[in-house]
Design a protein around this motif. Sequence first.
Motif: not given
Length: 240
Positions: A9-17, A31-35, A54-64, A76-80
């Motif tokens: 349930g730990l809510r984590v976002v990774v860029t360049g994923g 695999a460890k159960g994080a969201r 089974g994760t939440e994929g977001i299409v975007g460019d952090v350089g823009k 925040t919407a996908s992970l709460g």
Amino acid sequence: MQKNIDVQGLRVVVTGGTSGLGLALVRQLAAKGARVAFVARTAANVERITAETGTEGIVGDVGKKDDIYPIAMQVTASLGGLDVLINNASSLGPVPLAVLADTECEDLEAALVVNLLGAFRLTKALFGALAASAREDCGALVINISSDAAVSAYPGWGAYGASKAALAHLTAIWDAEAESDGIRFVALDPGDMDTPLHALALPDADPSTLKSPDLAAAEIIEKMLDALPARAGLTVGRQA
């Protein structure tokens, strides 16, 4: 030594994923159960990794700049909410690598825009969500992926090294400033890895001499858990 913490349930976002270290982090955290939510530029790759993990994929460019707030809103919407932000997306700048005297201003700017400004903008956009998590659970974390090029003067790596050095110092300042908000900031150097980015920089490098992204990801997750002291005593994490 890694603490015995269940990250369920730990809510984590990774860029360049969708490749290299970022992909390894997404796979292991899921695999460890994080969201997990992740960000990448190519829609087809995002769809593929989303289906695989089974994760939440977001299409975007952090350089823009214009992509930052839509990314933050989707996170925040996908992970709460958000507990951990991993700014992993990186740009080499000039390809092939070039000494500074031969580096175009636009190539230096490209490295700074992704490696420094992108991380800064996304962190700023998600700061409120991280602070809310810290208030609820006594801790939130931002991990900025750095490099030994941030401290060692490697010829040809000027644009990348300068951007990572700036990111490392930005991290230290933000860690001092955000202490009262309960948010930790750490810059981590994963070492030289067998990734597409490294192959782009040094195509003749022997992959057998490089660290695997899976090993680097496992080390970063261990350090992530160590940097969340409020969860150090937990055996079961937040439930989704």
